[in-house]
Design an enzyme around this catalytic site. Sequence first.
Site, PDB file in Angstrom:
ATOM      1  NE  ARG A   2      -4.249  -1.382   0.205  1.00 44.53           N
ATOM      2  CZ  ARG A   2      -5.339  -1.315   0.976  1.00 44.53           C
ATOM      3  NH1 ARG A   2      -5.471  -0.356   1.837  1.00 44.53           N
ATOM      4  NH2 ARG A   2      -6.274  -2.224   0.851  1.00 44.53           N
TER       5      ARG A   2
ATOM      6  NE  ARG B 281      -7.524   5.807   2.421  1.00 48.54           N
ATOM      7  CZ  ARG B 281      -8.381   4.959   2.987  1.00 48.54           C
ATOM      8  NH1 ARG B 281      -9.636   5.292   3.130  1.00 48.54           N
ATOM      9  NH2 ARG B 281      -7.972   3.796   3.443  1.00 48.54           N
TER      10      ARG B 281
ATOM     11  NE  ARG C  40      -9.838   7.362  -3.444  1.00 50.18           N
ATOM     12  CZ  ARG C  40     -11.138   7.500  -3.292  1.00 50.18           C
ATOM     13  NH1 ARG C  40     -11.838   8.114  -4.211  1.00 50.18           N
ATOM     14  NH2 ARG C  40     -11.754   7.024  -2.240  1.00 50.18           N
TER      15      ARG C  40
ATOM     16  CG  ASP D  44      -8.805  -3.286  -4.220  1.00 50.60           C
ATOM     17  OD1 ASP D  44      -8.300  -2.589  -3.325  1.00 50.60           O
ATOM     18  OD2 ASP D  44      -9.529  -4.276  -3.975  1.00 50.60           O
TER      19      ASP D  44
ATOM     20  CE1 TYR E 186     -12.702  -7.442   2.019  1.00 54.02           C
ATOM     21  CE2 TYR E 186     -10.958  -8.940   1.332  1.00 54.02           C
ATOM     22  CZ  TYR E 186     -11.377  -7.848   2.069  1.00 54.02           C
ATOM     23  OH  TYR E 186     -10.494  -7.156   2.847  1.00 54.02           O
TER      24      TYR E 186
HETATM   25  O1  CP3 Z   1       0.081  -1.547  -2.520  1.00 53.36           O
HETATM   26  C1  CP3 Z   1      -0.235  -0.675  -3.349  1.00 53.36           C
HETATM   27  O2  CP3 Z   1       0.162   0.494  -3.277  1.00 53.36           O
HETATM   28  C2  CP3 Z   1      -1.065  -1.094  -4.546  1.00 53.36           C
HETATM   29  C3  CP3 Z   1      -2.469  -0.879  -4.442  1.00 53.36           C
HETATM   30  C4  CP3 Z   1      -3.379  -1.798  -3.649  1.00 53.36           C
HETATM   31  C5  CP3 Z   1      -4.677  -1.404  -3.259  1.00 53.36           C
HETATM   32  N1  CP3 Z   1      -5.319  -2.453  -2.683  1.00 53.36           N
HETATM   33  C6  CP3 Z   1      -5.291  -0.083  -3.507  1.00 53.36           C
HETATM   34  C7  CP3 Z   1      -6.324   0.377  -2.556  1.00 53.36           C
HETATM   35  C8  CP3 Z   1      -3.210  -3.123  -3.216  1.00 53.36           C
HETATM   36  C9  CP3 Z   1      -1.988  -4.026  -3.323  1.00 53.36           C
HETATM   37  C10 CP3 Z   1      -4.445  -3.530  -2.619  1.00 53.36           C
HETATM   38  C11 CP3 Z   1      -4.673  -4.876  -2.090  1.00 53.36           C
HETATM   39  C12 CP3 Z   1      -5.868  -5.145  -1.302  1.00 53.36           C
HETATM   40  N2  CP3 Z   1      -7.119  -4.626  -1.459  1.00 53.36           N
HETATM   41  C13 CP3 Z   1      -5.926  -6.108  -0.275  1.00 53.36           C
HETATM   42  C14 CP3 Z   1      -4.811  -7.014   0.132  1.00 53.36           C
HETATM   43  C15 CP3 Z   1      -3.825  -6.303   0.983  1.00 53.36           C
HETATM   44  C16 CP3 Z   1      -4.320  -5.958   2.335  1.00 53.36           C
HETATM   45  O3  CP3 Z   1      -4.336  -4.774   2.664  1.00 53.36           O
HETATM   46  O4  CP3 Z   1      -4.657  -6.903   3.071  1.00 53.36           O
HETATM   47  C17 CP3 Z   1      -7.230  -6.109   0.246  1.00 53.36           C
HETATM   48  C18 CP3 Z   1      -7.739  -6.967   1.389  1.00 53.36           C
HETATM   49  C19 CP3 Z   1      -7.983  -5.181  -0.522  1.00 53.36           C
HETATM   50  C20 CP3 Z   1      -9.431  -4.889  -0.401  1.00 53.36           C
HETATM   51  C21 CP3 Z   1      -9.635  -3.478  -0.051  1.00 53.36           C
HETATM   52  N3  CP3 Z   1      -9.453  -2.408  -0.916  1.00 53.36           N
HETATM   53  C22 CP3 Z   1     -10.044  -2.955   1.202  1.00 53.36           C
HETATM   54  C23 CP3 Z   1     -10.329  -3.787   2.433  1.00 53.36           C
HETATM   55  C24 CP3 Z   1     -10.113  -1.572   1.051  1.00 53.36           C
HETATM   56  C25 CP3 Z   1     -10.601  -0.570   2.058  1.00 53.36           C
HETATM   57  C26 CP3 Z   1      -9.593  -0.347   3.111  1.00 53.36           C
HETATM   58  C27 CP3 Z   1      -9.213   1.094   3.220  1.00 53.36           C
HETATM   59  O5  CP3 Z   1      -8.021   1.335   3.506  1.00 53.36           O
HETATM   60  O6  CP3 Z   1     -10.076   1.947   3.037  1.00 53.36           O
HETATM   61  C28 CP3 Z   1      -9.712  -1.238  -0.261  1.00 53.36           C
HETATM   62  C29 CP3 Z   1      -9.587   0.097  -0.840  1.00 53.36           C
HETATM   63  C30 CP3 Z   1      -8.223   0.473  -1.368  1.00 53.36           C
HETATM   64  N4  CP3 Z   1      -7.493  -0.265  -2.244  1.00 53.36           N
HETATM   65  C31 CP3 Z   1      -7.492   1.660  -1.095  1.00 53.36           C
HETATM   66  C32 CP3 Z   1      -6.320   1.621  -1.857  1.00 53.36           C
HETATM   67  C33 CP3 Z   1      -5.244   2.665  -1.945  1.00 53.36           C
HETATM   68  C34 CP3 Z   1      -7.959   2.818  -0.191  1.00 53.36           C
HETATM   69  C35 CP3 Z   1      -8.971   3.454  -0.980  1.00 53.36           C
HETATM   70  C36 CP3 Z   1      -9.185   4.882  -1.238  1.00 53.36           C
HETATM   71  O7  CP3 Z   1      -8.414   5.579  -1.919  1.00 53.36           O
HETATM   72  O8  CP3 Z   1     -10.268   5.288  -0.823  1.00 53.36           O
END
Ligand code: CP3
Length: 372
Positions: A48, A52, A61, A97, A174
Site C-alpha cells: 500500500r 491516502r 482521489r 485492487d 469478501y
Molecule cells: O500496494 C499498493 O500500493 C497497490 C495498491 C493496492 C490497493 N489495494 C489499492 C487500494 C493493493 C496491493 C491492494 C490490495 C488489497 N485490497 C488487499 C490485500 C492487501 C491488504 O491490505 O490486506 C485487500 C484486502 C484489498 C481490499 C480493499 N481495498 C479494502 C479492504 C479496502 C478498504 C480499506 C481502506 O483502507 O479503506 C480497499 C480500498 C483500497 N485499495 C485503497 C487503496 C489505496 C484505499 C482506498 C481509497 O483511496 O479510498
Amino acid sequence: MAGIKSGKPAQKPALVREPDKTGRPEWDRFLRACRGQPVDRTPVWFMRQAGRYMAEYRAIRQDHTLLEICRQPELAAEVTLQPVRRLGVDAAILFADILLPLVPMGIELSFSAGEGPVIHNPVRSMEDVRRLKPVEPRESLAPVLEAVRLLRRELEGKTPLIGFAGGPFTLASYIIEGGSTRAYVRTKQVMVGQPDAWHLLMEKLSGVVAGYLSAQVEAGAQAVQLFDSWAGALSPEDYQEYALPYSQHVFQALSKASTPVPTIHFSTGTGAYLPLIRQAGGDVIGLDWRVALDQAWAALGHHTPVQGNLDPVALLAPLPELERRVQRILEQAGGRPGHIFNLGHGILPETPVENVQAVVEIVHGWAAEEHA
Ligand code: CP3
C-alpha cells in the site's frame, strides 16, 4: 540522515556481482533478493505504498473514485509512480485492487467512504457459485494490463514492477461476507456446511487468479505477489484442506510460464503454519510482524527468501523508536541474501510520509555502513 546510528555489524554475505548493463547496479536489487542472490543493500518497498497517506494521491482521489483510477491506465500508472518518486523504493507495485477481477465474474462491487469494499450480490449457495463467470483478463481487465505496459516503459532500467492478485481464500471471504469481516462466520459456514459449493468457488477463483497473474506477467510485470491477507483466519488443518490446494494451483500455473518471474506469497496471522504457506508456493514468503524473522527462517528453511516485517503502526512512532525497530529487523536478517524489507501489512492512512521516507533511508544506509 541525522540521528541514524550505524547498525550492529553482522556476518558479511558474499558480494560478488556482475557489472550491470544499465549503469545503475541498484536497479535490480529487489529482483536479485527475490532469487536469494547477494545484493549491495537490502531492498525495500511497502505494501500500500500508494494511498491516502500521500497528499499527491489524495489530490487525484478528489476528482476520481478508486475504481476510476484502476480503469484509466494513465491514472493508475501515475499513482503507481508517486511513491517511487517520493520514497526512492526499490520496487513499484501496480496500482489496482485485489477485488477488481471479481467484477467480470459477475460480482457487483463498490467502495464506500469509511466502510471499505461492499459486494452487493454476495455468493452463499451452490447456485450463486455456478452463476460466476470465467474471466478473459485480456478483454475484461485490459486497462490494468495497459497500465502494466505503460509502467514498464516509464520504469525501464530504473525500478522493477510488481503485479499482484488476491489469494483465493481472501477473495472468497469478501465474496461470501459481502465485505470486510472480523470473524469470517459466513465464510466458514459455507466452507464447512457446503463443501461442494466451497470447492467449486475456490476452483473458479484460483483459475481466474492464475489467468490474471499470467496476463500481468505477459504484459511486463517482473514479479507478482499473491495477497492472501486473511489466510490466518483458518486453523492449520482447515488451511491445508480448504485453501492450500487452490493457492498451490496459482503458483504452479505461474511456474509453468515460458518466462517465469519471482513470486511472493503474502499472508498474515499464519506464523504458526508457515511450512504450509511455503508448501502452497511462492519464491518469497511475506511475513507479518507477529512472527520474528529468525523464527520464520527456522520454520521455512534458511535459504527461503522472506519479505517483511515491520508492524505498520511503528510508522506512527517517534523517529528514534521507529529507527530502533527497523534496525532490529535488519539485525535479525544479518545482511543475509534473500531479505526484502517491507511492512507486515499495508501502510495506514494516518502515517506521516516523512517516516516512510526515513525507513527507506535507514534500510539503505544501514546496509551501506554494514558493507563499507
Ligand atoms: O500496494 C499498493 O500500493 C497497490 C495498491 C493496492 C490497493 N489495494 C489499492 C487500494 C493493493 C496491493 C491492494 C490490495 C488489497 N485490497 C488487499 C490485500 C492487501 C491488504 O491490505 O490486506 C485487500 C484486502 C484489498 C481490499 C480493499 N481495498 C479494502 C479492504 C479496502 C478498504 C480499506 C481502506 O483502507 O479503506 C480497499 C480500498 C483500497 N485499495 C485503497 C487503496 C489505496 C484505499 C482506498 C481509497 O483511496 O479510498
